[in-house]
Every structure is written in structure tokens, then in C-alpha cells.
Scaffold this motif. Structure first.
Motif, PDB file in Angstrom:
ATOM      1  N   TYR A  15     -35.559  87.233 -14.545  1.00 15.75           N
ATOM      2  CA  TYR A  15     -36.400  87.814 -15.593  1.00 15.75           C
ATOM      3  C   TYR A  15     -37.866  87.831 -15.169  1.00 15.75           C
ATOM      4  O   TYR A  15     -38.566  88.833 -15.323  1.00 15.75           O
ATOM      5  CB  TYR A  15     -36.212  86.993 -16.858  1.00 15.75           C
ATOM      6  N   ASN A  68     -31.024  92.301 -21.352  1.00 14.92           N
ATOM      7  CA  ASN A  68     -31.815  92.912 -20.281  1.00 14.92           C
ATOM      8  C   ASN A  68     -31.112  94.128 -19.695  1.00 14.92           C
ATOM      9  O   ASN A  68     -31.750  95.150 -19.387  1.00 14.92           O
ATOM     10  CB  ASN A  68     -32.089  91.884 -19.182  1.00 14.92           C
ATOM     11  N   THR A 101     -41.301  92.552 -18.761  1.00 15.42           N
ATOM     12  CA  THR A 101     -40.053  93.113 -19.270  1.00 15.42           C
ATOM     13  C   THR A 101     -40.114  93.282 -20.785  1.00 15.42           C
ATOM     14  O   THR A 101     -39.703  94.314 -21.330  1.00 15.42           O
ATOM     15  CB  THR A 101     -38.871  92.216 -18.885  1.00 15.42           C
TER      16      THR A 101
END
Length: 561
Positions: free
Chosen positions: A59, A132, A483
Motif C-alpha cells: 500500500y 485496493n 492511494t
């Protein structure tokens, strides 16, 4: 000779037959690794660290690299095509599914052992990873995923579930995880193997509910009633991350195999020097006199000074406290000799146009970032004397104390979610209170909490009851977590970003292209996923599987375009 040759052939055949016959009875025994672990007996305590570290580091890797470029926190001056210019072609998700397989085994073993703790954190991490995947690609294998060992073609070549179905599954799994953790115990759990919370169940419950907040808000335009009810219920429960000390983070110890992302290439300073500030982010930080600026970035090594008396565009030497000292090409050789000295270089503004600020960033997606602002020694990965790079704390393993972490979700993010909900009229408290709290929590993370009162009084920071201001400050707080900032941008259109001249399209990209593995090995099922993507005016020659095509979450909306 012929008879001897025939005899040898017969002998070899008989010997082979004997060997095959003898091996057949013991084949499984021979092919069994005596040191291997039977998955049915795997210890979930040993699976947990792999799941947590791989998830957090993957991540951070996204949020600090390509998505930091997309969100214009940074730009790179070398090997920059994907970071600066959205060249996200054929992006495979193999690493994420590798995490999911290990995590799935942890959940299974938790079920076998009737251990609610391992089941609960397994469902939480499953939701985080699938979140994700859905966020970045759109439709993906979900309900048929992770079952390849079942043998059926259905599982060897899994169908793609819709992005909507994946989000619905994420919310259901997080709700189940919250229920499991509410009654869980740590019996049989090795606390040291939980690298995020040390087996603190209350912390995991807060983390799980905070992820629920994230995904409820993700759906707030498509399913506003679901989002409203979910966020209001969690706010009412009080079980969510409320303080920066409760953030879901993975520490970096500074050991040889556990160092911050910009030091992953051993003994190669280029890996650090490639990261340059983006001017978009510098403009935001300087406009508000943000105290986090010197924590994120270093000032330029040599500041330009306008001087109309020069008869040339720019001097070929550097000045230390105003006095000429050396050629610019030998800067590294004497920099350490001049402690506490301000380095400058003069230019004639009538003959050249350089940025003379103390903090200077690269504009997004420009043609030759390695040469920007008069860099005298351009080259891929070289330092630019006249552009800000990351602060030195990001270059030395273990030098930043508690600052540098892989941060999955934070108290600041939660506060900004509540601020946005309050702005929508939901029953989650006062928007301004949550907005101010989000800023204060972020300043705490970056060790600038003592600057809160001064910062919040800045005219451009004082709450003005707009979504743009909430998301813009959330963008700043999400530094190193590009993100999540990327998800907010696509959902709200904020912060207001413009793609640079080398971008294939005039808008910021929306998603990753599917990887070649899917095209080569699962072509029938990927076709349906492609048909679910909405081609936009910016999809270009890529067609449906374009970085600028819209997945379900953004279809029917006018944002970000």
C-alpha cells in the motif's frame, strides 16, 4: 555388434521399467518435502506477519510512487514515465492476490481453531486488499477467487465480479469482522506477531470500523442511503480511530531488510534523488504556510537570486553567503566544507526565467524534468540543485524516529470523513470540529502539533464549509498515502488538478489497465469486465481498458470529468 546393441536397448528398457514400477508406489513419499508445513496444520501466528507486512508495504509502495505522482505530491526526474505520465499499461495484481491466498489460509485456520481473533483480522485484511484491487482496476475475480486448488475450470479461470459486488462484499466482511472481534480473545495469539497492534483487540475493532467508514464514503454518491446509515451507526458507537496514536501503521525498524521505501535500493543514492517535490503540492503548502512543508521536503540546495546587472543569463558558479566560491559542477565536493551557509546562484530575469523560491517543485508531467529550473548537471536520477527533493529523513534508515511508517488508515482520515458527512447533513457531529481535528491529528503525526493554533488561523485554512476545503486538507494529510487521496480525487474532483503536457490526455488518469496475465490466461472472463467499463472522451486508443475509462463507481457522475 547388432545383437549387442539390441541387448543394450532391452536392458535399458527393463531397467527403466523396474525404476518406474518401484517409484510408482513411493511417488508421493518421494515428492513430499519433509521440511514443509501441511497447510491444514499451519499456525496462523506465523501467517499473520506476512499478511500484515505485505499489505502495508504494498500500500505504501503504491501511495509513495505512481499514485503520489498522479496526486501531484511528487514527480520524478528519472525513470518517470509511470510516476509522472500515467503509463499504467498492463498492471498485474499478482502481488495482491498472493497476499489474499496467505490471508485466506489464516482465516481458514482461524475457523478450524474456533479463533475469532484470526478470523476477524483476516476478514479485515481481506477487505483492505480487495478494496485496493476494486479501487484501482474495477471489476475483478472475487467470489471465485482463491479457489484454484478446487480443480474446476470455474476456479482455475475465475469470473470477474462487478466492482459494485466487490464493494458490497467488503462491507459485509467488515461488518462480520467487527462482530467477531467484539467477542474475540487473544488466547493462543502471539502478540509480537501482530506487527500493527500487538494483538490489542480494541485497536483492531477501531481499525475495522474505520475501514468501514472509508468504504461507506466511497459509495456515498452511488448508494447514499447505505453510506449515511453506516457512517452514522459507527459514529454513534464511538468505536473508530480517534487519535493519531491509534493509527493503523507498520513501523520501519531501520534494519537491513526493514527500511523506508526510498532506501530500498541499497547503496544507490539515485533511488532517493529521483523523488522531487511537485509544484502543485508545494503551491498548496506555501500558500497556507503549512508547518509540514519542511518535514516533507528539503529546500533547494542552491537558490536562484534575480540580478538584472548580469550581462549573462546565469552565473556559472555558486555563491556561499553571497561570495563566489566554486564551479557549479563541483558542488558535492565542497558542500560539507561550508556549514550553515546559504548557497545561491544569480540570474538575469530579463534573459532567463527561473523559480527563485526556497522550495521549488517540478510541474506535473513535463517533457524533461531532469533539466527543470536551470539544472546545470541534468541526468536521469541526478540531483537538481534548484529543485526540492525529499527531506533528508527519508534517505537514512531509522533516522526519522516515529515519523516514517506505512500508514493504512489514520485518525485524520476518519475525522475528514466525518467532516464530509456532517457537511452532507448526516448525524455525525459538527463539520468544522471534525475538520479542525483532522488537521490537528495530521500535524501530530508529523510532529508539528505545537503549530496547530497558528496554522488553523491562516485565512486559507480557516473552515469555510466547502467540500473542496475538506478534501484539500485531507489530501495534504494523506502525504505518503496517495492511494486514498487518489480515491477521493476520483470521487469528488478535489483537489483541483491539471494533467501536464506530457500526459497522453489532459485529465488525470482514473484506473490501472488489466495485466497481460488476465488477457493470456483468462480471456473469456475479462471480456465481461471490459464491457462494464465506460469509455470516455479521454479513453484514447486504449479503448475500454484505458486508464481514462470509468469503472462503475464513477459512471453517471460528472467528476472528476
Amino acid at each position: 555388434m547388432k545383437n549387442l546393441f539390441e541387448f543394450r536397448k532391452i536392458a535399458v528398457f527393463l531397467l527403466g521399467l523396474i525404476l518406474v514400477t518401484g517409484c510408482d508406489d513411493q511417488l508421493s513419499e518421494i515428492n513430499t518435502n519433509p521440511y514443509g508445513i501441511d497447510p491444514a496444520n499451519a499456525n496462523p501466528n506465523l501467517l499473520m506477519p506476512t499478511v500484515l507486512t505485505s499489505s502495508a508495504q504494498s500500500y505504501l509502495g503504491l501511495g509513495f510512487n505512481d499514485l503520489a505522482g498522479a496526486m501531484q505530491y511528487t514527480q520524478k526526474n528519472g525513470w518517470y514515465s509511470s510516476h509522472n505520465n500515467y503509463e499504467w499499461v498492463s498492471r498485474n495484481w499478482t502481488g495482491w492476490y498472493d497476499i489474499l491466498r496467505t490471508n485466506d489460509l489464516m482465516i481458514t485456520r482461524g475457523e478450524d481453531m474456533d479463533n475469532a481473533f484470526f478470523q476477524g483480522i483476516g476478514l479485515t485484511m481481506k477487505s483492505f486488499v480487495f478494496g485496493n484491487i476494486a479501487d484501482l482496476w474495477g471489476d475483478a475475480p472475487y467470489s471465485d477467487a482463491l479457489m484454484g486448488d478446487e480443480g474446476s475450470d470455474q476456479f482455475q479461470f475465475p469470473k470477474f465480479d462487478s466492482q459494485e459486488a466487490i464493494y458490497d462484499g467488503i462491507i459485509a466482511d467488515l461488518q462480520e469482522a467487527a462482530t467477531l472481534l467484539a467477542s474475540a480473545s487473544t488466547e493462543g495469539v502471539t502478540a509480537g506477531n501482530d506487527l500493527i497492534y500487538g494483538a490489542d483487540i480494541d485497536s483492531w475493532r477501531r481499525f475495522t470500523n474505520s475501514l468501514l467508514l472509508r468504504y461507506y464514503m466511497r459509495l456515498s454518491e452511488k448508494k447514499p442511503d447505505v453510506a449515511k446509515a453506516g457512517i452514522e451507526a459507527i459514529y454513534s458507537s464511538g468505536i473508530y480511530i480517534q487519535d493519531a496514536s491509534q493509527d493503523a501503521t507498520l513501523d520501519y525498524t531501520g534494519g537491513s531488510n526493514d527500511i523506508w521505501i526510498t532506501r530500498h535500493v541499497r547503496l544507490n543514492p539515485d533511488d532517493f534523488q529521483r523523488y522531487q517535490a511537485c509544484q502543485t503540492f508545494i503551491d498548496q503548502l506555501t500558500m497556507t504556510d503549512d508547518p509540514r512543508l519542511p518535514v516533507f521536503f528539503d529546500s533547494v540546495r542552491v537558490q536562484w537570486v534575480a540580478d538584472e546587472t548580469l550581462d549573462v543569463a546565469a552565473e556559472s558558479f555558486i555563491r556561499a553567503d553571497g561570495e563566489p566560491i566554486e564551479s557549479i559542477y563541483t558542488f558535492d565536493e565542497f558542500e560539507e566544507e561550508y556549514a550553515d551557509v546559504k548557497f545561491t546562484r544569480h540570474f538575469n530575469p530579463n534573459l532567463a526565467d527561473y523559480n527563485s523560491d526556497l522550495y521549488v517543485g517540478l510541474p506535473p508531467s513535463i517533457l524533461t524534468p531532469e533539466s527543470y529550473n536551470g539544472n546545470p548537471i541534468p541526468g536521469q536520477g541526478t540531483q537538481n540543485l534548484h529543485v526540492s527533493q525529499l527531506d533528508p529523513i527519508y534517505s537514512t534508515a531509522g533516522s526519522a524516529g516515529d515519523i516514517l511508517k506505512a500508514r493504512i488508515i489514520s485518525a485524520a482520515e476518519v475525522s475528514f470523513i466525518f467532516a464530509e458527512g456532517a457537511l452532507k447533513g448526516w448525524s455525525v457531529g459538527d463539520a468544522e470540529t471534525h475538520y479542525n481535528m483532522g488537521i490537528e491529528q495530521s500535524l501530530q503525526v508529523w510532529e508539528k502539533a505545537d503549530m496547530y493554533e497558528e496554522f488553523i488561523a491562516q485565512p486559507d485554512v480557516m473552515f469555510n464549509s466547502t467540500l473542496e476545503q475538506i478534501i484539500t486538507q485531507k489530501w495534504v494529510a494523506n502525504w505518503s498515502n496517495g492511494t486514498e487521496a487518489f480515491a477521493d480525487y476520483r470521487r469528488t474532483g478535489y483537489p483541483d488538478l491539471s494533467a501536464g503536457p506530457l500526459s497522453p490526455q489532459p485529465e488525470v488518469a482514473l484506473r490501472f489497465q488489466y495485466g497481460n496475465d488476465e488477457y493470456n490466461n483468462n480471456p473469456d472472463n475479462i471480456s465481461a469486465a471490459l464491457n462494464n467499463l465506460e469509455v470516455t472522451d479521454y479513453s484514447g486508443n486504449f479503448g475500454q481498458d484505458s486508464q481514462w475509462s470509468k469503472p462503475w463507481l464513477y459512471q453517471g457522475t460528472s467528476v472528476p470529468f
